[in-house]
Design a protein around this motif. Structure first.
Motif, PDB file in Angstrom:
ATOM      1  N   SER A 114     100.670 -38.811   2.906  1.00  0.00           N
ATOM      2  CA  SER A 114     101.900 -39.328   3.515  1.00  0.00           C
ATOM      3  C   SER A 114     103.008 -38.311   3.326  1.00  0.00           C
ATOM      4  O   SER A 114     102.872 -37.371   2.538  1.00  0.00           O
ATOM      5  N   GLY A 115     104.097 -38.530   4.035  1.00  0.00           N
ATOM      6  CA  GLY A 115     105.186 -37.552   4.024  1.00  0.00           C
ATOM      7  C   GLY A 115     104.963 -36.527   5.118  1.00  0.00           C
ATOM      8  O   GLY A 115     103.998 -36.616   5.881  1.00  0.00           O
ATOM      9  N   ARG A 116     105.878 -35.563   5.171  1.00  0.00           N
ATOM     10  CA  ARG A 116     105.796 -34.573   6.250  1.00  0.00           C
ATOM     11  C   ARG A 116     105.766 -33.165   5.702  1.00  0.00           C
ATOM     12  O   ARG A 116     106.485 -32.841   4.767  1.00  0.00           O
ATOM     13  N   TYR A 117     104.940 -32.340   6.325  1.00  0.00           N
ATOM     14  CA  TYR A 117     104.959 -30.903   6.035  1.00  0.00           C
ATOM     15  C   TYR A 117     105.369 -30.189   7.310  1.00  0.00           C
ATOM     16  O   TYR A 117     104.675 -30.259   8.313  1.00  0.00           O
ATOM     17  N   LEU A 118     106.519 -29.509   7.251  1.00  0.00           N
ATOM     18  CA  LEU A 118     106.976 -28.726   8.395  1.00  0.00           C
ATOM     19  C   LEU A 118     106.790 -27.252   8.070  1.00  0.00           C
ATOM     20  O   LEU A 118     107.267 -26.763   7.047  1.00  0.00           O
ATOM     21  N   LEU A 119     106.065 -26.581   8.930  1.00  0.00           N
ATOM     22  CA  LEU A 119     105.876 -25.140   8.777  1.00  0.00           C
ATOM     23  C   LEU A 119     106.560 -24.464   9.958  1.00  0.00           C
ATOM     24  O   LEU A 119     106.250 -24.756  11.117  1.00  0.00           O
ATOM     25  N   ASP A 120     107.499 -23.579   9.650  1.00  0.00           N
ATOM     26  CA  ASP A 120     108.304 -22.936  10.696  1.00  0.00           C
ATOM     27  C   ASP A 120     108.926 -23.969  11.632  1.00  0.00           C
ATOM     28  O   ASP A 120     108.945 -23.789  12.845  1.00  0.00           O
ATOM     29  N   GLY A 121     109.394 -25.044  11.039  1.00  0.00           N
ATOM     30  CA  GLY A 121     110.155 -26.037  11.793  1.00  0.00           C
ATOM     31  C   GLY A 121     109.339 -27.077  12.520  1.00  0.00           C
ATOM     32  O   GLY A 121     109.900 -28.005  13.119  1.00  0.00           O
TER      33      GLY A 121
ATOM     34  N   GLU B 293     108.604 -33.013   2.914  1.00  0.00           N
ATOM     35  CA  GLU B 293     109.460 -34.198   2.816  1.00  0.00           C
ATOM     36  C   GLU B 293     108.623 -35.343   2.269  1.00  0.00           C
ATOM     37  O   GLU B 293     107.759 -35.867   2.983  1.00  0.00           O
ATOM     38  N   ASP B 294     108.840 -35.667   1.005  1.00  0.00           N
ATOM     39  CA  ASP B 294     108.163 -36.828   0.411  1.00  0.00           C
ATOM     40  C   ASP B 294     106.648 -36.768   0.550  1.00  0.00           C
ATOM     41  O   ASP B 294     106.016 -37.754   0.930  1.00  0.00           O
ATOM     42  N   VAL B 295     106.097 -35.628   0.256  1.00  0.00           N
ATOM     43  CA  VAL B 295     104.654 -35.457   0.438  1.00  0.00           C
ATOM     44  C   VAL B 295     103.883 -36.077  -0.737  1.00  0.00           C
ATOM     45  O   VAL B 295     104.176 -35.802  -1.899  1.00  0.00           O
ATOM     46  N   SER B 296     102.931 -36.916  -0.406  1.00  0.00           N
ATOM     47  CA  SER B 296     102.060 -37.492  -1.436  1.00  0.00           C
ATOM     48  C   SER B 296     100.604 -37.204  -1.113  1.00  0.00           C
ATOM     49  O   SER B 296     100.216 -37.094   0.059  1.00  0.00           O
ATOM     50  N   LYS B 297      99.832 -37.043  -2.183  1.00  0.00           N
ATOM     51  CA  LYS B 297      98.383 -36.855  -2.034  1.00  0.00           C
ATOM     52  C   LYS B 297      97.716 -37.622  -3.159  1.00  0.00           C
ATOM     53  O   LYS B 297      98.035 -37.415  -4.336  1.00  0.00           O
ATOM     54  N   ILE B 298      96.863 -38.525  -2.800  1.00  0.00           N
ATOM     55  CA  ILE B 298      96.214 -39.386  -3.801  1.00  0.00           C
ATOM     56  C   ILE B 298      94.709 -39.150  -3.746  1.00  0.00           C
ATOM     57  O   ILE B 298      94.111 -39.160  -2.666  1.00  0.00           O
TER      58      ILE B 298
ATOM     59  N   GLY C 121      98.987 -24.062   2.446  1.00  0.00           N
ATOM     60  CA  GLY C 121      98.090 -23.125   3.128  1.00  0.00           C
ATOM     61  C   GLY C 121      97.258 -23.737   4.240  1.00  0.00           C
ATOM     62  O   GLY C 121      96.368 -23.077   4.781  1.00  0.00           O
ATOM     63  N   CYS C 122      97.544 -24.993   4.568  1.00  0.00           N
ATOM     64  CA  CYS C 122      96.820 -25.693   5.644  1.00  0.00           C
ATOM     65  C   CYS C 122      95.322 -25.773   5.366  1.00  0.00           C
ATOM     66  O   CYS C 122      94.497 -25.773   6.282  1.00  0.00           O
ATOM     67  N   LEU C 123      94.983 -25.823   4.076  1.00  0.00           N
ATOM     68  CA  LEU C 123      93.584 -26.004   3.697  1.00  0.00           C
ATOM     69  C   LEU C 123      93.300 -27.485   3.438  1.00  0.00           C
ATOM     70  O   LEU C 123      92.155 -27.896   3.319  1.00  0.00           O
ATOM     71  N   ASP C 124      94.367 -28.263   3.318  1.00  0.00           N
ATOM     72  CA  ASP C 124      94.256 -29.698   3.045  1.00  0.00           C
ATOM     73  C   ASP C 124      95.473 -30.358   3.696  1.00  0.00           C
ATOM     74  O   ASP C 124      96.428 -29.672   4.056  1.00  0.00           O
ATOM     75  N   VAL C 125      95.419 -31.671   3.849  1.00  0.00           N
ATOM     76  CA  VAL C 125      96.557 -32.364   4.461  1.00  0.00           C
ATOM     77  C   VAL C 125      97.076 -33.454   3.530  1.00  0.00           C
ATOM     78  O   VAL C 125      96.334 -34.001   2.713  1.00  0.00           O
ATOM     79  N   ALA C 126      98.349 -33.761   3.684  1.00  0.00           N
ATOM     80  CA  ALA C 126      98.989 -34.800   2.870  1.00  0.00           C
ATOM     81  C   ALA C 126      98.501 -36.170   3.320  1.00  0.00           C
ATOM     82  O   ALA C 126      98.066 -36.353   4.463  1.00  0.00           O
TER      83      ALA C 126
ATOM     84  N   PRO D 126     106.165 -29.992  12.488  1.00  0.00           N
ATOM     85  CA  PRO D 126     105.243 -30.759  11.645  1.00  0.00           C
ATOM     86  C   PRO D 126     103.819 -30.235  11.816  1.00  0.00           C
ATOM     87  O   PRO D 126     103.395 -29.907  12.925  1.00  0.00           O
ATOM     88  N   ILE D 127     103.111 -30.169  10.711  1.00  0.00           N
ATOM     89  CA  ILE D 127     101.801 -29.542  10.685  1.00  0.00           C
ATOM     90  C   ILE D 127     100.812 -30.244  11.633  1.00  0.00           C
ATOM     91  O   ILE D 127      99.946 -29.617  12.227  1.00  0.00           O
ATOM     92  N   GLU D 128     101.019 -31.571  11.805  1.00  0.00           N
ATOM     93  CA  GLU D 128     100.063 -32.303  12.660  1.00  0.00           C
ATOM     94  C   GLU D 128     100.249 -31.969  14.143  1.00  0.00           C
ATOM     95  O   GLU D 128      99.406 -32.300  14.964  1.00  0.00           O
ATOM     96  N   ASP D 129     101.371 -31.293  14.468  1.00  0.00           N
ATOM     97  CA  ASP D 129     101.582 -30.909  15.862  1.00  0.00           C
ATOM     98  C   ASP D 129     100.897 -29.589  16.225  1.00  0.00           C
ATOM     99  O   ASP D 129     100.872 -29.198  17.392  1.00  0.00           O
TER     100      ASP D 129
END
Ligand SMILES: Nc1ncnc2c1ncn2[C@@H]1O[C@H](COP(=O)(O)OP(=O)(O)O)[C@@H](O)[C@H]1O
Ligand SMILES: [Mg+2]
Length: 233
Positions: free
Chosen positions: A59-66, A5-10, A52-57, A68-71
């Motif tokens: 901003s925005g959200r990454y949901l894996l299997d429902g 969801e609206d993932v950005s990487k700068i 692949g959870c080798l890097d993180v965004a 959020p990755i940070e959880d």
């Protein structure tokens, strides 16, 4: 299963900012065979690294299997990387002084798979990619296509449900590339999710659906094989 969801990487290089991903939103269901396609520098590898959870965004959200990755805890993420996801790279990433069977076995040693089970899975995986007869060969004694098949066998042996492949045919001639694509189709038919990253439209269109990316932006995340939307890059 994979939702951005609206993932950005700068990336910051000196004073300059590179928007490797720019508010990218994607949605990949379990069991899909999706290609992520765009020209060099468009953000494909950045996207793969985050999936692949080798890097993180940033901003925005990454949901894996429902979720959020940070959880996920660090140990849960390590388990996802080693067991849930099978990584396949352009350069095969095999260890040069290990034989084909040793390369396939190595990740399972880290995963503490018991020896007998490991040996069984090594045999099965190398048979699966039709390299049973080459198991004692080292990478430099194998062709590029054979090396990529060893890398795929290594991924298969850990029994992942998601195969993440970054330009897997990029170093191969087109006939050999087709053999590799056939393997991905078989893995897909067995119920696995395949995410294939490529700059090559003719490779991308072999997937059931393509996600087009340009300058870090997702151009198209719709259309199935039957009704492909074509986006001119
Ligand atoms: N570690 C990094 N540091 C600085 N810039 C990077 C880094 N990784 C990627 N980039 C830049 O981000 C953009 C997207 O790169 P990448 O995701 O590798 O694209 P692709 O895989 O589609 O070629 C490019 O402009 C690239 O130069
Ligand atoms: Mg790349």
């Amino acid at each position: 299963m994979i939702v951005f969801e609206d993932v950005s990487k700068i990336y910051h290089i000196g004073d300059a900012e590179v928007h490797a991903l720019d508010h990218a939103s994607i949605n990949i269901e379990d069991g899909e065979f999706v290609s992520i396609v765009g020209p060099s520098g468009s953000g494909k590898s950045t996207m793969m690294n985050i999936i692949g959870c080798l890097d993180v965004a940033d901003s925005g959200r990454y949901l894996l299997d429902g979720m959020p990755i940070e959880d996920y805890s660090e140990s849960e993420l390590a388990k996802i990387r080693s067991k849930k996801i099978g990584f396949i790279f352009q350069n095969f990433n095999l260890i040069g002084n290990l034989t084909a069977e040793e390369n396939v076995e190595l990740p399972m040693i880290y995963q503490k798979v018991p020896r007998e089970e490991r040996k069984k899975r090594v045999e099965e995986a190398l048979e699966r990619v039709q390299l049973g007869a080459r198991k004692k060969h080292k990478p430099n004694e194998l062709s590029g296509g054979q090396q990529q098949r060893v890398a795929i066998a290594r991924a298969i042996a850990s029994r992942p449900s998601l195969f993440l492949a970054d330009e897997p045919t990029g170093n191969l001639d087109s006939a050999t590339g087709k053999e590799i694509m056939k393997l991905f189709h078989e893995l897909h038919e067995q119920g696995n999710t395949i995410v294939l990253i490529t700059h090559d439209e003719s490779v991308a269109e072999q997937a059931s659906r393509s996600i087009h990316i340009l300058d870090g932006k997702v151009l198209d995340d719709a259309g199935t094989f039957a009704g492909r939307k074509k986006v001119r890059l």
